[in-house]
Design a protein around this motif. Sequence first.
Motif, PDB file in Angstrom:
ATOM      1  N   SER A 461       0.836  -1.201   0.000  1.00  0.00           N
ATOM      2  CA  SER A 461       0.000   0.000   0.000  1.00  0.00           C
ATOM      3  C   SER A 461       0.872   1.253   0.000  1.00  0.00           C
ATOM      4  CB  SER A 461      -0.914   0.009   1.231  1.00  0.00           C
ATOM      5  OG  SER A 461      -1.774  -1.112   1.229  1.00  0.00           O
ATOM      6  N   PHE A 462       1.952   1.191   0.749  1.00  0.00           N
ATOM      7  CA  PHE A 462       2.869   2.325   0.856  1.00  0.00           C
ATOM      8  C   PHE A 462       3.501   2.646  -0.493  1.00  0.00           C
ATOM      9  CE2 PHE A 462       7.205   3.881   1.738  1.00  0.00           C
ATOM     10  CZ  PHE A 462       6.912   5.006   2.490  1.00  0.00           C
ATOM     11  N   ILE A 463       4.099   1.646  -1.148  1.00  0.00           N
ATOM     12  CA  ILE A 463       4.808   1.943  -2.399  1.00  0.00           C
ATOM     13  C   ILE A 463       3.836   2.188  -3.547  1.00  0.00           C
ATOM     14  CG2 ILE A 463       6.891   0.705  -1.722  1.00  0.00           C
ATOM     15  CD1 ILE A 463       6.090  -1.557  -3.587  1.00  0.00           C
ATOM     16  N   LEU A 464       2.711   1.475  -3.586  1.00  0.00           N
ATOM     17  CA  LEU A 464       1.753   1.687  -4.680  1.00  0.00           C
ATOM     18  C   LEU A 464       1.111   3.068  -4.579  1.00  0.00           C
ATOM     19  CD1 LEU A 464       0.047  -1.820  -4.948  1.00  0.00           C
ATOM     20  CD2 LEU A 464       1.699  -0.791  -6.525  1.00  0.00           C
ATOM     21  N   TYR A 465       0.874   3.506  -3.355  1.00  0.00           N
ATOM     22  CA  TYR A 465       0.311   4.850  -3.184  1.00  0.00           C
ATOM     23  C   TYR A 465       1.284   5.900  -3.710  1.00  0.00           C
ATOM     24  CZ  TYR A 465      -1.520   9.063  -0.971  1.00  0.00           C
ATOM     25  OH  TYR A 465      -2.009  10.320  -0.741  1.00  0.00           O
ATOM     26  N   ILE A 466       2.564   5.731  -3.417  1.00  0.00           N
ATOM     27  CA  ILE A 466       3.573   6.688  -3.893  1.00  0.00           C
ATOM     28  C   ILE A 466       3.611   6.688  -5.418  1.00  0.00           C
ATOM     29  CG2 ILE A 466       6.051   7.170  -3.988  1.00  0.00           C
ATOM     30  CD1 ILE A 466       6.222   6.204  -1.087  1.00  0.00           C
ATOM     31  N   PHE A 467       3.630   5.493  -6.026  1.00  0.00           N
ATOM     32  CA  PHE A 467       3.648   5.416  -7.490  1.00  0.00           C
ATOM     33  C   PHE A 467       2.387   6.044  -8.078  1.00  0.00           C
ATOM     34  CE2 PHE A 467       7.172   2.454  -7.167  1.00  0.00           C
ATOM     35  CZ  PHE A 467       7.835   2.626  -8.369  1.00  0.00           C
ATOM     36  N   TYR A 468       1.246   5.746  -7.480  1.00  0.00           N
ATOM     37  CA  TYR A 468      -0.011   6.283  -7.981  1.00  0.00           C
ATOM     38  C   TYR A 468      -0.030   7.805  -7.932  1.00  0.00           C
ATOM     39  CZ  TYR A 468      -4.886   7.822  -7.738  1.00  0.00           C
ATOM     40  OH  TYR A 468      -6.065   8.498  -7.921  1.00  0.00           O
ATOM     41  N   LYS A 469       0.357   8.362  -6.773  1.00  0.00           N
ATOM     42  CA  LYS A 469       0.334   9.816  -6.620  1.00  0.00           C
ATOM     43  C   LYS A 469       1.375  10.481  -7.529  1.00  0.00           C
ATOM     44  CE  LYS A 469      -1.677  12.043  -4.184  1.00  0.00           C
ATOM     45  NZ  LYS A 469      -2.956  12.774  -4.359  1.00  0.00           N
ATOM     46  N   TYR A 470       2.528   9.845  -7.670  1.00  0.00           N
ATOM     47  CA  TYR A 470       3.563  10.436  -8.519  1.00  0.00           C
ATOM     48  C   TYR A 470       3.103  10.478  -9.975  1.00  0.00           C
ATOM     49  CZ  TYR A 470       7.862  11.123 -11.124  1.00  0.00           C
ATOM     50  OH  TYR A 470       8.794  11.614 -12.002  1.00  0.00           O
ATOM     51  N   ARG A 472       0.060  10.291 -11.206  1.00  0.00           N
ATOM     52  CA  ARG A 472      -1.074  11.193 -11.367  1.00  0.00           C
ATOM     53  C   ARG A 472      -0.600  12.639 -11.416  1.00  0.00           C
ATOM     54  NH1 ARG A 472      -6.449  11.339  -7.446  1.00  0.00           N
ATOM     55  NH2 ARG A 472      -7.560  12.951  -8.603  1.00  0.00           N
ATOM     56  N   ASN A 473       0.366  12.961 -10.560  1.00  0.00           N
ATOM     57  CA  ASN A 473       0.904  14.315 -10.542  1.00  0.00           C
ATOM     58  C   ASN A 473       1.726  14.592 -11.796  1.00  0.00           C
ATOM     59  OD1 ASN A 473       1.254  16.755  -8.772  1.00  0.00           O
ATOM     60  ND2 ASN A 473       3.404  16.251  -9.116  1.00  0.00           N
ATOM     61  N   TYR A 474       2.457  13.574 -12.272  1.00  0.00           N
ATOM     62  CA  TYR A 474       3.319  13.696 -13.447  1.00  0.00           C
ATOM     63  C   TYR A 474       2.509  14.111 -14.680  1.00  0.00           C
ATOM     64  CZ  TYR A 474       6.750  12.210 -16.990  1.00  0.00           C
ATOM     65  OH  TYR A 474       7.630  12.160 -18.050  1.00  0.00           O
ATOM     66  N   VAL A 475       1.333  13.538 -14.805  1.00  0.00           N
ATOM     67  CA  VAL A 475       0.485  13.822 -15.970  1.00  0.00           C
ATOM     68  C   VAL A 475       0.123  15.303 -16.060  1.00  0.00           C
ATOM     69  CG1 VAL A 475      -1.787  13.360 -16.997  1.00  0.00           C
ATOM     70  CG2 VAL A 475      -0.450  11.476 -16.030  1.00  0.00           C
ATOM     71  N   ASN A 476      -0.033  15.945 -14.921  1.00  0.00           N
ATOM     72  CA  ASN A 476      -0.501  17.339 -14.890  1.00  0.00           C
ATOM     73  C   ASN A 476       0.622  18.366 -14.826  1.00  0.00           C
ATOM     74  OD1 ASN A 476      -3.256  16.514 -14.836  1.00  0.00           O
ATOM     75  ND2 ASN A 476      -3.047  16.059 -12.654  1.00  0.00           N
ATOM     76  N   GLN A 477       1.883  17.908 -14.883  1.00  0.00           N
ATOM     77  CA  GLN A 477       3.012  18.836 -14.787  1.00  0.00           C
ATOM     78  C   GLN A 477       3.531  19.220 -16.163  1.00  0.00           C
ATOM     79  OE1 GLN A 477       5.647  16.468 -12.311  1.00  0.00           O
ATOM     80  NE2 GLN A 477       5.250  17.770 -10.541  1.00  0.00           N
ATOM     81  N   ASN A 478       4.321  20.282 -16.178  1.00  0.00           N
ATOM     82  CA  ASN A 478       5.021  20.635 -17.412  1.00  0.00           C
ATOM     83  C   ASN A 478       6.348  19.868 -17.460  1.00  0.00           C
ATOM     84  OD1 ASN A 478       7.036  22.090 -15.925  1.00  0.00           O
ATOM     85  ND2 ASN A 478       5.650  23.852 -15.835  1.00  0.00           N
ATOM     86  N   ASP A 479       7.049  19.983 -18.581  1.00  0.00           N
ATOM     87  CA  ASP A 479       8.270  19.195 -18.769  1.00  0.00           C
ATOM     88  C   ASP A 479       9.325  19.501 -17.707  1.00  0.00           C
ATOM     89  OD1 ASP A 479       7.172  17.966 -20.941  1.00  0.00           O
ATOM     90  OD2 ASP A 479       8.182  19.241 -22.429  1.00  0.00           O
ATOM     91  N   GLU A 480       9.469  20.757 -17.362  1.00  0.00           N
ATOM     92  CA  GLU A 480      10.494  21.140 -16.390  1.00  0.00           C
ATOM     93  C   GLU A 480      10.214  20.518 -15.027  1.00  0.00           C
ATOM     94  OE1 GLU A 480      12.251  25.203 -14.290  1.00  0.00           O
ATOM     95  OE2 GLU A 480      11.046  25.342 -16.126  1.00  0.00           O
ATOM     96  N   GLU A 481       8.958  20.543 -14.601  1.00  0.00           N
ATOM     97  CA  GLU A 481       8.590  19.960 -13.308  1.00  0.00           C
ATOM     98  C   GLU A 481       8.716  18.442 -13.324  1.00  0.00           C
ATOM     99  OE1 GLU A 481       5.295  23.316 -11.931  1.00  0.00           O
ATOM    100  OE2 GLU A 481       4.687  21.608 -13.177  1.00  0.00           O
TER     101      GLU A 481
END
Length: 819
Positions: A461-470, A472-481
């Motif tokens: 749960s710990f590692i899958l949550y981190i991967f999931y949140k990362y 999900r966040n990655y999709v909404n970021q720009n290239d620099e972020e």
Amino acid sequence: MSNPVYGKQAQTSTRDDKRPAIFWVLIVGMILFLAWSPFQAALFNGQMLDFEKPLYWALIISMILLILGIVTYYKKFKLEEQRDWLAVLVLLLPLTYVLSLSSAASYYLAMNMVVVQCIYAALFIISIYLLHDRLGNKIIHNLIMTVAYVIVGFGFINWFGQWVLAGKLVGWLSQYVYHDRYISATMIDTNGLRLTSVFQYANTYAAFLMAILFAAVFCLMKSGSWYGKATHGFMLVPIVVSLFLTLSRGGLVMLPVVFVLLLLFFKPARQIIWIIHCAVAGVASISILTPITNMGLHLDKVYNGGEAAKGWGLLIGVSLVVAVVLWLVERYLSPKLENVFKGWTSRKLSNLWLPVGSVVVIGLLAFLFIGTGLRSVLPENVQVRLENINFRQHSVLERLAFYKDAAKLIKDYPVIGTGGGGWATLYERYQDYPYTSRQAHNFFMQYLVEVGIFGFVIFMSFILYIFYKYIRNYVNQNDEERDAHFLYLILALSILLHSLLDFNLSYVFMGILVFISLAGMTAAIDSKPLKRLSMRASGFRIMYSAVIGILSIVLLFVGLRFVQSANAAVYAKQVMAVSRSFEEIQSANNKDLQLRPTHPDSVIRLAALYKNVYDQTKKDEFYNAAIEVLNTGLKAEPYNKTMYNIKVDLLQMKGENEQAFSILENNISNFKWDNDWYNMLITKAYTIGNKAREQKDTAKEQKYFQAGLAAYQQVLDGVAHMKTIPPEIELTRTFEVTPGIALSAGKIEFMSGKPAEAANIFKNGLKDDLSDATNREVVRYYIAALQKQGQNDEALYNKLIQADPKEKEQIDLLKALKL
């Protein structure tokens, strides 16, 4: 070395122009720790005495770093966002290992795994805040890549036969240098010479190389300077060549899987550049692989400075050419592709087309290299490894057997597991055939064995949550972020995926990379403020800092105590090897046992010392001391075979044969594929039973004779089962009816007045070598059993008499024996 621009989100943390001095102390500590840890045999997880001290020093250092982290980031300890809670929840991971201590199969190994998990948790907490800082992220980013490239270079120094140079370079910081040579930087097994670098195990080095290969390609693509691009481009060929030199099939199988998965994170233009970089590096590496392989094979036998220089020249020359080519690709082709595919990027699922196409291309390449003559461009040892990639191959079938046996173990310890080291301790009890493997060769399966379903669910749960949140966040970021923390996804994903096939995370350095990477991914999460669980008050900051600080100090002193114990154990081992003084050896071992009363190495050494003295003096004080030490050790290590063997020997010396037999019989299920254990048990059953026969104690005679024959039947059943093992599996241990087993079991039937049954058993233990006393005794009883039935084996009889003329008289006595 230059790296990608670090994202805007990190700029909201500590200002770049002014940081407290404690920040730089923390940075220096992290640099020294990450530079030191790989050369401690990559901090193998302490299943042997030789690996203990570096592990405990790693605990001490990580606790010091955590204390520095608390001071540095005290003001940031608040539960306002989801990211903040992960710095608290990570503490559940070591806690699940603490919980599993209550059912630990080995207290010693279980405690070592608690130590390991505390190291991971400490580095995770530090890294969340450090990597959220723009400058901290940049420094750690560069540090990881620098250490990785040093490890690759160190591997080639050893591959080209320059062991003395390698040993002198790291001898001052590593205890694994012997006679100026780093131990097992290359290894030889049935596959030939394999490159291992600091890991001493080729498959884990392959997992590391796979992660670093993709990290280097990413850094090449995103570096902002020409020298940064040149450095990363230059290192691609050494990394790929090293990967081939490990001869790791798992590495070659998982490489395309990770390649395609990472490809999904890029836009089409970047996907093309990613593919070009990997293709150029791959083709260049294969072009020089055969000569570099052959040079290494020759230099391993006889060092030649000229040939080593040629190897370095070839490797460096091709790497320079590749670096120039890839710099040109980055300089001229990459910007054009960005413009060309700008419109394509906005199309739905556009980033899936190339990954799907890559799967087809990879499949075609795999067919060409495995199923056609194209593989002839590769060195012979690599060709053999590729040819053997199939589901009927030894290592695949062996791993499947490990997993099935692990499933049986999990069924018996489902909730909180067997404690750290549970597989290493219990696998002999559950194995389907006699193999030797203290690792389950699957990190996730082994983790499930150790902490059960409860701990495994928390970890996943710990590692899958981190991967999931990362993601999900990655999709909404720009290239620099996105680029600011993408390196950490590469490392964590690569190592964890390869760990499905091997025990990479038994190397604590690999685990450190994974948990720092998980923290880096967590730092990239643009967490939303919490509503229900938010704790903004300074009360939490004080409470959290106090708890972490107290735990750090406690663990710091635990680490120091364990280091003292490890030093004492090593010293005791050295003393026992050279000293003849009872007092000196006893004192050295007691020093360790005063610190850790159940440390297995010192328990075994001290018990063996008392046993030897008792054998010489017959004084009960030494017998009682040995039994007391062993009983204490066995409470913490109830499956330790060596302790049981010493105790059985002691009981036999004292004439306590029935107690010795009880130990052997009660533990037969724990060592059910051990020929020596069956031999001792059946021999003891015959000895006790025959003595009862002579005393006319029929009930006792039958009890022990039947127990001995039951054990013999288990051996026969095991031998029959061995015939069902797939022939592709290469057995590293034998299981058979040995002459000793046949002799004792046959004697039981012979003394029971059953010569026909006895002859059948003796026949199973016949061996050609009659210079061996046991083999002669088996033949003697076999001939006597035949003669009691009016039969004979003239050829064997004559051979026995020729080997020892006195055997004729012995056979006649047995034949005349009234039963």
